[in-house]
Scaffold this motif. Structure first.
Motif, mmCIF file in Angstrom:
data_model
loop_
_atom_site.group_PDB
_atom_site.id
_atom_site.type_symbol
_atom_site.label_atom_id
_atom_site.label_comp_id
_atom_site.label_asym_id
_atom_site.label_seq_id
_atom_site.Cartn_x
_atom_site.Cartn_y
_atom_site.Cartn_z
ATOM 1 N N ALA A 96 0.837 -1.200 0.000
ATOM 2 C CA ALA A 96 0.000 0.000 0.000
ATOM 3 C C ALA A 96 0.870 1.249 0.000
ATOM 4 C CB ALA A 96 -0.937 -0.001 1.193
ATOM 5 N N ASP A 97 1.968 1.220 0.781
ATOM 6 C CA ASP A 97 2.879 2.364 0.810
ATOM 7 C C ASP A 97 3.530 2.585 -0.551
ATOM 8 O OD1 ASP A 97 2.286 2.791 3.468
ATOM 9 O OD2 ASP A 97 4.088 1.766 4.232
ATOM 10 N N ILE A 98 3.967 1.506 -1.180
ATOM 11 C CA ILE A 98 4.586 1.612 -2.511
ATOM 12 C C ILE A 98 3.559 2.141 -3.513
ATOM 13 C CG2 ILE A 98 5.565 0.283 -4.425
ATOM 14 C CD1 ILE A 98 6.890 -1.532 -2.305
ATOM 15 N N SER A 99 2.338 1.677 -3.415
ATOM 16 C CA SER A 99 1.272 2.134 -4.316
ATOM 17 C C SER A 99 1.025 3.625 -4.136
ATOM 18 C CB SER A 99 -0.025 1.377 -4.053
ATOM 19 O OG SER A 99 0.130 0.020 -4.315
ATOM 20 N N GLN A 100 1.033 4.082 -2.904
ATOM 21 C CA GLN A 100 0.824 5.507 -2.646
ATOM 22 C C GLN A 100 1.960 6.347 -3.245
ATOM 23 O OE1 GLN A 100 0.339 5.763 1.616
ATOM 24 N NE2 GLN A 100 -1.906 5.627 1.444
#
Length: 188
Positions: A18-22
């Motif tokens: 999720a962090d990488i996606s953000q």
């Protein structure tokens, strides 16, 4: 691709994904915002250039109207009114050579006056436009000359005169005024 997804799924936790996606979404938004900003700046610059060009064109058209057209409208109207006086010079259906030459010389003298006072000044501003107006005037004079020297025409008859001379004068006048009215200052 499937192997990469499985590898990421097995090695990274859901919160890390999720962090990488953000981060990826933030970078994409940054590029998109930059693109929109650059596009808008180019569009504004193009609009500003177009507005400046139109303002300059409007100023030139105003000067054209005030310095060339308005002071010469009386001369233009006098030219066409004087050409209508040809009708009074036609005394019979059988004009002599001298009478024909007098009428032709009168027409040419009137054109010379108009050229000196209006067309020559106009050529200094816009040669191509002046040439279009001059073509109109030359065609008128040629048409009148041809009608005057055509022995088959009975110019004393009103309908014959109107068809071969009067209507050509009116058409030329209307054409000249139309050309002046429709002039946009762009033929340079």
């Amino acid at each position: 691709m499937l192997v990469l997804c499985c590898y990421i799924k097995n090695t990274l936790s859901l919160s890390e994904i999720a962090d990488i996606s953000q981060v990826i979404i933030a970078i994409a938004n940054l590029f998109l915002a930059g693109y929109v900003l650059i596009y808008q700046i180019r569009k504004d610059k193009k609009t500003d250039n177009e507005t400046a060009r139109l303002n300059e064109q409007n100023i030139k058209l105003q000067w054209f109207k005030e310095l060339i057209v308005q002071p010469n409208m009386g001369i233009i109207e006098t030219f066409y009114s004087n050409l209508h006086l040809i009708k009074s010079k036609i005394n019979s259906n059988e004009l002599t050579i001298e009478e024909k030459e007098d009428i032709n010389n009168f027409v040419k003298a009137e054109l010379a006056k108009l050229r000196k006072s209006f067309v020559d000044v106009l050529q200094l501003v816009d040669k191509r436009f002046a040439d279009h107006l001059l073509k109109n005037l030359d065609e008128l004079v040629d048409g009148i000359t041809n009608a005057i020297f055509n022995d088959e025409l009975k110019l004393k008859v009103s309908s014959v005169y109107e068809k071969n001379i009067g209507s050509k004068i009116s058409y030329s006048r209307n054409n000249l005024i139309s050309q002046l009215y429709n002039y946009k200052g762009l033929s340079n």
